[in-house]
Scaffold this motif. Structure first.
Motif, PDB file in Angstrom:
ATOM      1  N   TYR A   1      13.967  36.229  34.860  1.00 14.16           N
ATOM      2  CA  TYR A   1      12.733  36.187  35.649  1.00 14.16           C
ATOM      3  C   TYR A   1      13.183  36.469  37.076  1.00 14.16           C
ATOM      4  CZ  TYR A   1      10.787  33.636  31.634  1.00 14.16           C
ATOM      5  OH  TYR A   1      10.378  33.254  30.387  1.00 14.16           O
TER       6      TYR A   1
ATOM      7  N   ILE B   1      16.548  34.983  38.268  1.00  9.40           N
ATOM      8  CA  ILE B   1      16.919  33.846  37.407  1.00  9.40           C
ATOM      9  C   ILE B   1      17.190  34.329  35.989  1.00  9.40           C
ATOM     10  CG2 ILE B   1      16.087  31.691  36.368  1.00  9.40           C
ATOM     11  CD1 ILE B   1      14.373  31.353  38.930  1.00  9.40           C
TER      12      ILE B   1
ATOM     13  N   GLY C   1      14.069  23.807  29.395  1.00  4.67           N
ATOM     14  CA  GLY C   1      14.722  24.851  30.194  1.00  4.67           C
ATOM     15  C   GLY C   1      15.850  25.579  29.488  1.00  4.67           C
ATOM     16  N   ALA C   2      16.065  25.306  28.197  1.00  3.47           N
ATOM     17  CA  ALA C   2      17.168  25.950  27.474  1.00  3.47           C
ATOM     18  C   ALA C   2      16.904  27.434  27.238  1.00  3.47           C
ATOM     19  CB  ALA C   2      17.403  25.246  26.139  1.00  3.47           C
TER      20      ALA C   2
ATOM     21  N   ALA D   1      17.056  21.548  24.817  1.00  4.00           N
ATOM     22  CA  ALA D   1      16.362  20.700  25.791  1.00  4.00           C
ATOM     23  C   ALA D   1      15.418  21.537  26.667  1.00  4.00           C
ATOM     24  CB  ALA D   1      17.391  19.983  26.650  1.00  4.00           C
TER      25      ALA D   1
ATOM     26  N   THR E   1      11.178  31.401  26.433  1.00  2.00           N
ATOM     27  CA  THR E   1      11.512  32.745  26.917  1.00  2.00           C
ATOM     28  C   THR E   1      11.820  33.679  25.747  1.00  2.00           C
ATOM     29  OG1 THR E   1      12.382  31.828  28.972  1.00  2.00           O
ATOM     30  CG2 THR E   1      13.182  34.013  28.333  1.00  2.00           C
TER      31      THR E   1
END
Ligand code: ATP
Length: 234
Positions: A11, A14, A37-38, A35, A42
């Motif tokens: 992104y 990032i 944000g792993a 977890a 996405t």
């Protein structure tokens, strides 16, 4: 059926996933756990054509789809049940389900599939005229799943179906996922709830900060020390 090869997604600057590879065979339930944000959501966005990967390949039945539109991907037989229910509030249960068939023209077959959804989720049949916004979280999850089934997917992508649900609803939803699979739909499941996701999975992959760090059968991962420590409180 689905081969993901070295999938890297950004992104902006990032990096959300780094060279993620995994496979889903026809008839399987495959779980990706990890977890917050792993990079789980996405990966689903890339598979659905909602976010373009930076590099890597997504093969569906041997055909690269990483540059296809979402419409084309749905037509090929891949449907996503998004996170957070994402049902259309202000529309009835029936209208939501009909939206799932918007690419189809076979009216009598659509009616058959509506009946199939109401057979699988009897509560939706009882509430077909109710505004979806007023359903419970578990019922909204059922609408989201029913809506995806209305496109007759061969591969169903489920984004955190347990999220926000009481244990009894989680059990019910996962029983339904198992049944949908047993009736012939291949399933890729993204979950933070490692226990329920691995219990029903033929195969699983553990994602940490955008990378696959472990894989195995559902049972192998449930028994693994690392998974026990990190995800099962063991
Ligand atoms: P969760 O279980 O909390 O939904 P996840 O495993 O699905 O987490 P992703 O939502 O895929 O994780 O996020 C992976 C990484 O990408 C995170 O570091 C997140 O902050 C970042 N990210 C996700 N969406 C965006 C965005 N639109 N813009 C910038 N960074 C993003």
């Amino acid at each position: 059926m689905l081969q993901v090869k070295k999938l890297t997604v950004h992104y902006g600057v990032i990096q959300a996933t780094k060279e993620v590879s995994f496979e889903v065979n026809e008839g399987e339930i495959v779980s990706l756990i990890g977890a917050n944000g792993a990079g789980k959501s996405t990966i689903l966005k890339a598979l659905s054509g909602l976010h373009r990967p930076t590099s890597g390949e997504i093969l569906y039945k041997g055909q690269p789809i990483q540059k296809e539109t979402t419409k084309k991907i749905v037509e090929l037989g891949i449907s996503q049940v998004p996170e957070g229910r994402h049902v259309f509030g202000g529309m009835s249960v029936l209208e939501n389900l009909e939206m799932g068939a918007y690419l189809r023209k076979d009216k009598s077959e659509i009616q058959k599939d509506l009946k199939m959804v109401f057979d699988r989720f009897p509560v939706l049949g009882e509430r077909k005229k109710q505004d979806t916004a007023t359903l419970s979280g578990g019922e909204q999850q059922m609408v989201a799943m029913g809506r995806a089934l209305m496109s007759r997917p061969k591969l169903l992508l489920l984004d955190e179906p347990s999220m926000g649900l009481a244990p009894i609803f989680i059990k019910e939803i996962f029983n339904i996922i198992k049944m949908i699979n047993e009736q012939g739909t291949t399933i890729l499941l993204i979950e933070q709830n490692a226990k329920v996701a691995l219990e029903i999975a033929h195969k699983g992959y553990v994602l940490e900060t955008g990378k696959v760090v472990q894989s195995g059968t559902g049972q192998e991962l449930l028994a693994s020390d690392e998974v026990q420590k990190a995800y099962l409180g063991g």
